[in-house]
Design a protein around this motif. Structure first.
Motif, PDB file in Angstrom:
ATOM      1  N   ARG A 233       5.927  20.609  -2.453  1.00  0.00           N
ATOM      2  CA  ARG A 233       4.411  20.457  -1.645  1.00  0.00           C
ATOM      3  C   ARG A 233       3.145  21.131  -2.729  1.00  0.00           C
ATOM      4  O   ARG A 233       1.683  19.680  -2.766  1.00  0.00           O
ATOM      5  N   ASP A 234       3.753  21.149  -3.726  1.00  0.00           N
ATOM      6  CA  ASP A 234       2.195  21.407  -5.446  1.00  0.00           C
ATOM      7  C   ASP A 234       2.015  20.185  -5.550  1.00  0.00           C
ATOM      8  O   ASP A 234       0.724  19.353  -5.993  1.00  0.00           O
ATOM      9  N   THR A 235       2.810  18.951  -5.665  1.00  0.00           N
ATOM     10  CA  THR A 235       2.815  17.812  -5.965  1.00  0.00           C
ATOM     11  C   THR A 235       1.798  17.226  -5.040  1.00  0.00           C
ATOM     12  O   THR A 235       0.512  16.881  -5.700  1.00  0.00           O
TER      13      THR A 235
ATOM     14  N   TYR B  47       4.526  23.976   7.528  1.00  0.00           N
ATOM     15  CA  TYR B  47       6.249  23.372   7.355  1.00  0.00           C
ATOM     16  C   TYR B  47       6.771  22.966   6.564  1.00  0.00           C
ATOM     17  O   TYR B  47       5.786  21.739   6.178  1.00  0.00           O
ATOM     18  N   TRP B  48       7.556  23.595   5.597  1.00  0.00           N
ATOM     19  CA  TRP B  48       8.569  22.889   4.346  1.00  0.00           C
ATOM     20  C   TRP B  48      10.229  23.038   4.312  1.00  0.00           C
ATOM     21  O   TRP B  48      10.158  23.972   4.686  1.00  0.00           O
ATOM     22  N   ASP B  49      10.196  21.690   4.190  1.00  0.00           N
ATOM     23  CA  ASP B  49      12.457  21.852   4.895  1.00  0.00           C
ATOM     24  C   ASP B  49      12.786  21.207   3.211  1.00  0.00           C
ATOM     25  O   ASP B  49      12.359  20.246   2.441  1.00  0.00           O
TER      26      ASP B  49
ATOM     27  N   ALA C 143      14.859  17.895   2.477  1.00  0.00           N
ATOM     28  CA  ALA C 143      13.630  16.753   2.884  1.00  0.00           C
ATOM     29  C   ALA C 143      13.325  16.550   1.342  1.00  0.00           C
ATOM     30  O   ALA C 143      14.058  15.456   1.049  1.00  0.00           O
ATOM     31  N   GLU C 144      12.881  17.924   0.958  1.00  0.00           N
ATOM     32  CA  GLU C 144      12.061  17.575  -0.557  1.00  0.00           C
ATOM     33  C   GLU C 144      13.411  17.414  -1.299  1.00  0.00           C
ATOM     34  O   GLU C 144      13.167  16.364  -2.385  1.00  0.00           O
TER      35      GLU C 144
ATOM     36  N   TYR D 262       0.619  -1.187  -0.056  1.00  0.00           N
ATOM     37  CA  TYR D 262       0.084  -0.200   0.402  1.00  0.00           C
ATOM     38  C   TYR D 262       0.643   1.515  -0.297  1.00  0.00           C
ATOM     39  O   TYR D 262       1.766   0.979   0.780  1.00  0.00           O
ATOM     40  N   CYS D 263       0.764   2.099  -0.929  1.00  0.00           N
ATOM     41  CA  CYS D 263       1.030   3.527  -1.074  1.00  0.00           C
ATOM     42  C   CYS D 263       0.370   4.440  -1.169  1.00  0.00           C
ATOM     43  O   CYS D 263      -0.866   4.064  -2.084  1.00  0.00           O
ATOM     44  N   ALA D 264       0.592   5.321  -0.536  1.00  0.00           N
ATOM     45  CA  ALA D 264      -0.055   6.687  -0.573  1.00  0.00           C
ATOM     46  C   ALA D 264       0.123   8.095  -1.066  1.00  0.00           C
ATOM     47  O   ALA D 264       1.207   8.351   0.066  1.00  0.00           O
ATOM     48  N   LEU D 265       0.329   8.886  -1.485  1.00  0.00           N
ATOM     49  CA  LEU D 265       0.726  10.385  -1.177  1.00  0.00           C
ATOM     50  C   LEU D 265      -0.283  11.200  -0.827  1.00  0.00           C
ATOM     51  O   LEU D 265      -1.506  10.784  -0.421  1.00  0.00           O
ATOM     52  N   ILE D 266       0.151  12.435   0.622  1.00  0.00           N
ATOM     53  CA  ILE D 266      -0.668  12.566   1.548  1.00  0.00           C
ATOM     54  C   ILE D 266      -0.837  14.168   1.250  1.00  0.00           C
ATOM     55  O   ILE D 266       0.122  14.925   1.310  1.00  0.00           O
ATOM     56  N   ARG D 267      -2.041  14.149   1.081  1.00  0.00           N
ATOM     57  CA  ARG D 267      -2.310  15.835   1.096  1.00  0.00           C
ATOM     58  C   ARG D 267      -2.225  16.701   2.208  1.00  0.00           C
ATOM     59  O   ARG D 267      -3.345  16.125   2.712  1.00  0.00           O
TER      60      ARG D 267
END
Length: 172
Positions: A60-62, A47-49, A52-53, A35-40
């Protein structure tokens, strides 16, 4: 008795500090199901580093465009993992991210998250890093993403367990 192939969960996150939140979850069961999911991100998850990206390669747009709603991800995890124990190799960060995901969703986990160290033998720990490097090279799994990382962790566990059981390990 220790499982031959444990259920493994891994998160990617917006960063590594107290304000970070989960952005992707990947799970591989002992049976091989995945199971895999991107989380909105929630509206209050800001917060955004950038470092980490660079590691996980998700913007974050993705996540805003392709991520699933938090409640949906929590519900799908509950359905997929109901009643199971699932292990992670970074419990000190994965547990807070899991808690944050479920708190935001308004749901409670139907499964138990445990540290992988709880089922690792000392002999497995001694050869873990070397074996993990071999798994990454052999499978050509260089993508640092949740589902890939969960698979690497599970395969490394299985190989170190096999080597440990056979006595064919050599401490690093």
């Amino acid at each position: 008795m220790q499982p031959l192939r444990p259920n493994v969960l891994d998160f990617e996150a917006s960063g590594f500090g107290v304000d970070s939140y989960p952005i992707e979850v990947g799970v591989v069961l002992g049976s091989g199901q995945k199971y895999c999911a991107l989380i909105r991100p929630a509206g209050n998850w800001v917060y955004w580093d950038d470092q980490a990206e660079q590691v996980h390669g998700l913007s974050r747009d993705t996540l805003l465009n392709y991520g699933k709603p938090i409640r949906q991800v929590a519900a799908e995890l509950n359905e997929f993992l109901a009643g199971r124990t699932v292990y992670c190799d970074g419990w000190v960060v994965d547990k807070p991210w899991l808690s944050r995901l479920f708190y935001q969703s308004g749901l409670q986990p139907s499964f138990y998250l445990s540290a992988l160290e709880m089922i690792l033998r000392e002999t497995q720990m001694e050869i873990w890093n070397h074996t993990k490097h071999q798994v990454i090279q052999e499978f050509a799994l260089h993508r640092h993403r949740a589902s890939t990382d969960a698979l690497i962790i599970q395969e490394t566990y299985a190989r170190t367990r096999q080597l440990s059981d056979a006595g064919g390990y050599a401490p690093a």
